[in-house]
Design an enzyme around this catalytic site. Structure first.
Site, short mmCIF file in Angstrom:
data_model
loop_
_atom_site.label_atom_id
_atom_site.label_comp_id
_atom_site.label_asym_id
_atom_site.label_seq_id
_atom_site.Cartn_x
_atom_site.Cartn_y
_atom_site.Cartn_z
CE LYS A 54 -57.45 6.54 74.80
NZ LYS A 54 -57.58 5.08 74.60
CB THR A 55 -59.41 5.82 81.55
OG1 THR A 55 -60.03 6.01 80.28
CG2 THR A 55 -60.31 6.35 82.65
CG ASP A 99 -62.37 8.51 77.32
OD1 ASP A 99 -61.38 8.59 76.55
OD2 ASP A 99 -62.84 7.43 77.70
CB THR A 148 -59.70 6.21 69.84
OG1 THR A 148 -60.96 6.86 69.61
CG2 THR A 148 -59.75 5.53 71.19
NE ARG A 207 -61.67 -1.11 78.34
CZ ARG A 207 -61.60 0.05 77.70
NH1 ARG A 207 -61.74 0.10 76.39
NH2 ARG A 207 -61.39 1.17 78.36
P1 ADP Z 1 -58.48 3.38 77.76
O1 ADP Z 1 -58.86 4.54 78.62
O2 ADP Z 1 -57.24 3.65 76.94
O3 ADP Z 1 -59.62 2.88 76.91
P2 ADP Z 1 -58.24 1.97 80.29
O4 ADP Z 1 -57.35 2.90 81.02
O5 ADP Z 1 -59.69 1.98 80.63
O6 ADP Z 1 -58.06 2.15 78.70
O7 ADP Z 1 -57.64 0.49 80.49
C1 ADP Z 1 -58.40 -0.68 80.33
C2 ADP Z 1 -58.04 -1.67 81.41
O8 ADP Z 1 -56.72 -2.14 81.20
C3 ADP Z 1 -58.08 -1.09 82.82
O9 ADP Z 1 -58.80 -1.97 83.64
C4 ADP Z 1 -56.66 -1.04 83.30
O10 ADP Z 1 -56.60 -1.56 84.59
C5 ADP Z 1 -55.92 -1.97 82.37
N1 ADP Z 1 -54.64 -1.41 81.94
C6 ADP Z 1 -54.46 -0.60 80.88
N2 ADP Z 1 -53.16 -0.29 80.73
C7 ADP Z 1 -52.51 -0.92 81.71
C8 ADP Z 1 -51.12 -0.99 82.08
N3 ADP Z 1 -50.18 -0.36 81.37
N4 ADP Z 1 -50.77 -1.71 83.17
C9 ADP Z 1 -51.72 -2.35 83.87
N5 ADP Z 1 -53.05 -2.34 83.57
C10 ADP Z 1 -53.43 -1.63 82.51
#
Ligand code: ADP
Length: 319
Positions: A54-55, A99, A148, A207
């Site tokens: 998401k981030t 977030d 979430t 992640r």
């Molecule tokens: P969230 O905000 O949903 O908790 P993040 O955006 O922080 O998740 O993602 C976690 C890690 O996974 C990051 O380092 C990101 O680089 C990687 N990542 C997440 N989704 C993808 C994707 N679709 N393709 C490549 N890398 C991804």
């Protein structure tokens, strides 16, 4: 010093963002349309488990729009003032990313209503001992919320997001691709089977997959291993206490308790927590969510029950 944390592994364009094709295709259209109209992108809500991207997607949107992004976490915003500080830093077309937006308290949420709908906030000002409310205009901006727990979001806030995306599960191929791209960025060579094994224990969450990749990289550096194969990954996952399907010691103890100690009968959450010496929150959010998703455990009116799939899994551990 090189930075090999998550930030350097974050995709820098939509092309590097693996999977979630439906979200990306729609998003590209909305971004293009907002550029043609020369308006800010509509407020967007991203729904999905932790670590699904998401981030990362919020950053990619800001890159595609060529506008700044301010990132905050709702858990660290206590007073409306804290939120107003971030809002007042926005320029036209910028993005405010909040977030865990479901954690925003009521007072802060109310500030967002007028900010999102009509781009203004009401400021309480004390003037010569008089209290005054001053309307403060904001430039058109885009709020991207990530959550979430969408079920905890209030209806008025939910209704103010014209665009809503729910992340789908990634499949093993997607996660393998994410791992392959990350291993290339980090200059570590993996055999495909080794990456597939990492993907299989990742709970299909980028992640988690990347964290395991980085731990295997640490070990391989110290062991001076140049090509990482399936057996090496097996060995390291063992050291990390990661079992098939990404289950951990606590998950296994949970299943064994239901099967061996309670003879497959329903068990209440409080009994489970005290038996395993963990809080209800840990059991419910960390352990049970995934076991239920795997259909290894079922919640019933009388308590939690291990399923036949759960018992079969336990039996495979002894083979
Ligand atoms: P969230 O905000 O949903 O908790 P993040 O955006 O922080 O998740 O993602 C976690 C890690 O996974 C990051 O380092 C990101 O680089 C990687 N990542 C997440 N989704 C993808 C994707 N679709 N393709 C490549 N890398 C991804």
């Amino acid at each position: 010093m090189n930075n090999d944390d998550n930030n350097s592994l974050r995709p820098q364009s939509f092309d590097e963002f693996i999977g979630q094709k439906n979200i990306i295709d729609n998003l590209k259209i909305y971004i293009q349309a907002s550029k043609i109209r020369d308006t800010s992108l509509d407020h967007t809500l991203l729904i999905g488990h932790a670590g699904l991207g998401k981030t990362t997607l919020a950053y990619l949107i800001s890159i595609a729009l060529n506008h700044n992004i301010i990132v905050i976490n709702a858990n660290s915003i206590e007073r409306p003032k804290d939120l107003i500080v971030s809002l007042s830093k926005l320029n036209e077309g910028d993005i405010l990313f909040i977030d865990e937006i479901h954690a925003l308290n009521k007072n802060c949420e109310e500030v967002l209503y007028s900010a999102m709908e009509d781009f203004y906030i009401n400021l309480n000002v004390k003037n010569d001992l008089k209290k005054e409310i001053i309307k403060f205009d904001l430039p058109p901006f885009t709020l991207i919320g990530a959550t979430t727990k969408v079920e905890s979001l209030s209806k008025p806030l939910l209704d103010r997001f014209p665009i809503t995306f729910t992340f789908n599960k990634y499949d093993e191929n997607d996660i393998t691709k994410i791992l392959f791209n990350a291993s290339k960025k980090l200059n570590v060579v993996y055999r495909t089977k080794a990456l597939k094994l990492l993907a299989s224990v990742s709970r299909f969450t980028p992640r988690i997959a990347l964290n395991y990749l980085k731990r295997v990289n640490d070990y391989s550096l110290i062991d001076n291993i140049k090509f990482i194969d399936y057996h090496y990954v097996c060995k390291i996952l063992n050291k990390l206490g990661v079992k098939n399907l990404g289950l951990k010691e606590l998950d296994i103890r949970y299943l064994k308790m239901l099967h061996y100690d309670y003879d497959d009968k329903p068990v209440g959450i409080n009994t489970i927590s005290s038996f395993l010496n963990e809080s209800n929150k840990v059991i419910e959010e960390i352990v049970e969510n995934y076991l239920i998703e795997l259909s290894f455990v079922r919640k019933t009116g009388k308590g939690r029950v291990i399923t036949s799939q759960g018992i079969t899994f336990l039996n495979t551990l002894h083979k």
